[in-house]
Every structure is written in structure tokens, then in C-alpha cells.
Design a protein around this motif. Structure first.
Motif, mmCIF file in Angstrom:
data_model
loop_
_atom_site.group_PDB
_atom_site.id
_atom_site.type_symbol
_atom_site.label_atom_id
_atom_site.label_comp_id
_atom_site.label_asym_id
_atom_site.label_seq_id
_atom_site.Cartn_x
_atom_site.Cartn_y
_atom_site.Cartn_z
ATOM 1 N N PHE A 110 -10.890 -0.445 1.189
ATOM 2 C CA PHE A 110 -9.791 -1.153 0.533
ATOM 3 C C PHE A 110 -8.888 -0.118 -0.107
ATOM 4 N N GLY A 111 -7.581 -0.315 0.014
ATOM 5 C CA GLY A 111 -6.627 0.596 -0.593
ATOM 6 C C GLY A 111 -6.528 0.425 -2.097
ATOM 7 N N ILE A 112 -5.989 1.420 -2.752
ATOM 8 C CA ILE A 112 -5.824 1.361 -4.206
ATOM 9 C C ILE A 112 -4.854 0.248 -4.582
ATOM 10 N N GLU A 113 -3.680 0.268 -3.967
ATOM 11 C CA GLU A 113 -2.662 -0.728 -4.318
ATOM 12 C C GLU A 113 -3.030 -2.114 -3.795
ATOM 13 N N THR A 114 -3.625 -2.174 -2.609
ATOM 14 C CA THR A 114 -3.957 -3.491 -2.065
ATOM 15 C C THR A 114 -5.088 -4.146 -2.851
ATOM 16 N N TYR A 115 -6.011 -3.345 -3.381
ATOM 17 C CA TYR A 115 -7.077 -3.933 -4.187
ATOM 18 C C TYR A 115 -6.501 -4.509 -5.480
ATOM 19 N N ALA A 116 -5.607 -3.764 -6.094
ATOM 20 C CA ALA A 116 -4.968 -4.271 -7.325
ATOM 21 C C ALA A 116 -4.205 -5.561 -7.032
ATOM 22 N N LEU A 117 -3.572 -5.621 -5.868
ATOM 23 C CA LEU A 117 -2.862 -6.834 -5.469
ATOM 24 C C LEU A 117 -3.843 -7.976 -5.245
ATOM 25 N N ALA A 118 -4.939 -7.694 -4.555
ATOM 26 C CA ALA A 118 -5.928 -8.739 -4.278
ATOM 27 C C ALA A 118 -6.521 -9.306 -5.565
ATOM 28 N N GLU A 119 -6.703 -8.471 -6.566
ATOM 29 C CA GLU A 119 -7.266 -8.950 -7.838
ATOM 30 C C GLU A 119 -6.391 -10.015 -8.483
ATOM 31 N N THR A 120 -5.091 -9.975 -8.213
ATOM 32 C CA THR A 120 -4.210 -10.975 -8.819
ATOM 33 C C THR A 120 -4.455 -12.364 -8.236
ATOM 34 N N LYS A 121 -4.928 -12.421 -7.006
ATOM 35 C CA LYS A 121 -5.189 -13.708 -6.350
ATOM 36 C C LYS A 121 -6.651 -14.092 -6.414
ATOM 37 N N TYR A 122 -7.540 -13.083 -6.439
ATOM 38 C CA TYR A 122 -8.978 -13.322 -6.380
ATOM 39 C C TYR A 122 -9.654 -12.685 -7.591
ATOM 40 N N PRO A 123 -9.682 -13.381 -8.728
ATOM 41 C CA PRO A 123 -10.250 -12.796 -9.946
ATOM 42 C C PRO A 123 -11.711 -12.383 -9.816
ATOM 43 N N PHE A 124 -12.442 -12.974 -8.877
ATOM 44 C CA PHE A 124 -13.853 -12.586 -8.732
ATOM 45 C C PHE A 124 -14.002 -11.116 -8.342
ATOM 46 N N LEU A 125 -12.950 -10.492 -7.834
ATOM 47 C CA LEU A 125 -13.028 -9.074 -7.500
ATOM 48 C C LEU A 125 -13.209 -8.200 -8.739
ATOM 49 N N ARG A 126 -12.984 -8.775 -9.907
ATOM 50 C CA ARG A 126 -13.196 -8.043 -11.162
ATOM 51 C C ARG A 126 -14.601 -8.262 -11.722
ATOM 52 N N GLU A 127 -15.437 -9.001 -10.998
ATOM 53 C CA GLU A 127 -16.723 -9.421 -11.556
ATOM 54 C C GLU A 127 -17.917 -8.606 -11.080
ATOM 55 N N PHE A 128 -17.716 -7.649 -10.167
ATOM 56 C CA PHE A 128 -18.848 -6.838 -9.718
ATOM 57 C C PHE A 128 -19.423 -6.020 -10.865
ATOM 58 N N ASP A 129 -20.726 -5.781 -10.807
ATOM 59 C CA ASP A 129 -21.346 -4.905 -11.797
ATOM 60 C C ASP A 129 -20.910 -3.456 -11.610
ATOM 61 N N ARG A 130 -20.682 -3.065 -10.358
ATOM 62 C CA ARG A 130 -20.133 -1.750 -10.048
ATOM 63 C C ARG A 130 -19.199 -1.899 -8.849
ATOM 64 N N ASP A 131 -18.065 -1.208 -8.892
ATOM 65 C CA ASP A 131 -17.094 -1.237 -7.798
ATOM 66 C C ASP A 131 -17.127 0.081 -7.047
ATOM 67 N N PHE A 132 -17.211 0.012 -5.736
ATOM 68 C CA PHE A 132 -17.110 1.197 -4.887
ATOM 69 C C PHE A 132 -16.027 0.917 -3.849
ATOM 70 N N ILE A 133 -14.814 1.367 -4.177
ATOM 71 C CA ILE A 133 -13.606 1.049 -3.423
ATOM 72 C C ILE A 133 -13.132 2.321 -2.730
ATOM 73 N N SER A 134 -13.035 2.262 -1.412
ATOM 74 C CA SER A 134 -12.801 3.477 -0.624
ATOM 75 C C SER A 134 -11.544 4.224 -1.033
ATOM 76 N N GLY A 135 -10.470 3.493 -1.353
ATOM 77 C CA GLY A 135 -9.229 4.162 -1.708
ATOM 78 C C GLY A 135 -9.385 5.105 -2.887
ATOM 79 N N HIS A 136 -10.219 4.708 -3.837
ATOM 80 C CA HIS A 136 -10.474 5.554 -5.011
ATOM 81 C C HIS A 136 -11.473 6.653 -4.689
#
Length: 206
Positions: A110-136
Motif C-alpha cells: 500500500f502506498g503512503i498517500e493511498t493508505y492515508a486516503l483509504a483511512e478516510t473512507k475505512y476507519p478500521f484501517l486505524r484499528e490494527f495493533d501494528r501496521d506494516f505498510i509497504s510504502g513506509h
């Protein structure tokens, strides 16, 4: 061994990701086939998922293919419509695991900017205990580096981890590291696996 943490991919596990379907609806199948034959849009997206700037990559690609400029920019301007809808049953399973005290991590291309965009529509993306996002992280699945980075960050490895992903190559890499894996083909099968592992009850998994 009962897994100590569960890892979710996001695309086609928690959120549907079918760009071809989106473009069929927007520009028609014939034009979509020509677009995808002329431009490797999935390779373009991999650049974003490795951490390159979303807008810059899309604008560069569109400029390099003037015959498809407007179609390429749909990937940018309508991205939230393309990454849709949420797979609600999978979201419930994620929350049920956490309700049982099971840590849930993401491991996603997942991209840095696209993940931030997705969080605006899908709040559950902020609920993981740990995030491992490839863009970062600067690397994408199935490169072994991204799996090693998760292991080092969490202190967990091998069969302490249960990982689900819709792509067989991503699953194969995790399996090669000794992780427990589930090839996601639908939320019902994933629910059954979580029950079989003793992580959820049948009621939890509905």
C-alpha cells in the motif's frame, strides 16, 4: 501451535481491489483491455506501494502515454471508488479477534498517500495493533525483506504467526519462513480457519 498474532493483508481481504472491474465500468472492456495492454498499471502501482509519491507516479505515467492520459488519471482521481467496497465479514473477524485479546497486524502492499486516503473512507484501517505498510517500509511482498522486518519489529516468527493473503506468491514466501498461512479466497473460509485454530468461536466468526 496456537498463533500468537494474526496478520491480515488488506487488498481483496479487507477491501476489494479489482482495478480491471473498475475500468470496465468506466471506459468499457475494449478500451480497458487496450489500456492494460499498453501500460503495466500494476507495475506502476508497485512503485507507489514501494513508497514513491502517488500523484507524481500517476502524472508521469499519464504524460508518457498521451493516448491514455485521461484513463490513467482515473486511477488517481477515482482511487477511492476503485478500492471498494469493504469486505464487511473480514472486518468483523478482525474485530472479533481483537475482542478475544488476539493481536492483529496488517502486512500490506500500500502506498503512503493511498493508505492515508483509504483511512478516510475505512476507519478500521486505524484499528490494527501494528501496521506494516509497504510504502513506509520501502519494500513490497513477496520480497523476504518485508517479512523479516515484521518479525524483527514484533519479536514473533515462525508458527507464532498466522497470515492471510489473497496472492499465492505472498503466501508461499510466508510459508517458507515457517509462518502459518491461509490463502484467502473468501471470508467464510477464513472464518472457518480462525475457528479451527481455536482463536474464535463459531458465534464470533459470524
Amino acid at each position: 501451535m496456537t498463533p500468537q498474532a494474526v496478520i491480515f493483508d488488506i487488498g481483496n481481504v479487507l477491501i476489494e481491489w479489482q482495478p480491471e472491474r473498475f475500468f470496465d465500468a468506466q471506459i468499457g472492456q475494449e478500451r480497458r483491455r487496450a489500456l492494460f495492454a499498453a501500460i503495466d498499471l500494476h507495475a506502476m502501482n508497485d512503485r507507489v506501494d514501494r513508497g514513491e509519491n502517488f500523484t507524481s507516479v500517476l502524472e508521469e505515467t499519464a504524460a508518457n502515454h498521451p493516448d491514455f492520459h485521461d484513463a490513467v488519471m482515473l486511477w488517481h482521481d477515482r482511487w477511492l471508488d476503485m478500492a471498494s467496497p469493504a469486505i464487511d465479514h473480514s472486518v468483523r473477524l478482525m474485530r472479533a479477534l481483537q475482542g478475544r485479546g488476539v493481536p492483529v497486524f496488517s502486512l500490506t502492499n500500500f502506498g503512503i498517500e493511498t493508505y492515508a486516503l483509504a483511512e478516510t473512507k475505512y476507519p478500521f484501517l486505524r484499528e490494527f495493533d501494528r501496521d506494516f505498510i509497504s510504502g513506509h517500509m520501502g519494500t513490497i511482498k513477496p520480497d523476504p525483506t518485508i517479512y523479516r522486518m515484521l518479525e524483527e519489529a514484533t519479536g514473533l516468527s515462525g508458527d507464532a504467526l498466522l497470515f492471510t493473503d489473497d496472492r499465492a506468491d505472498n503466501i508461499a514466501q510466508a510459508s517458507s519462513r515457517g509462518w502459518q498461512t491461509h490463502h484467502f479466497t473468501g471470508s467464510a473460509g477464513w472464518a472457518d480457519r480462525l475457528v479451527a485454530e481455536g482463536l474464535l468461536t463459531q458465534e464470533d466468526a459470524q
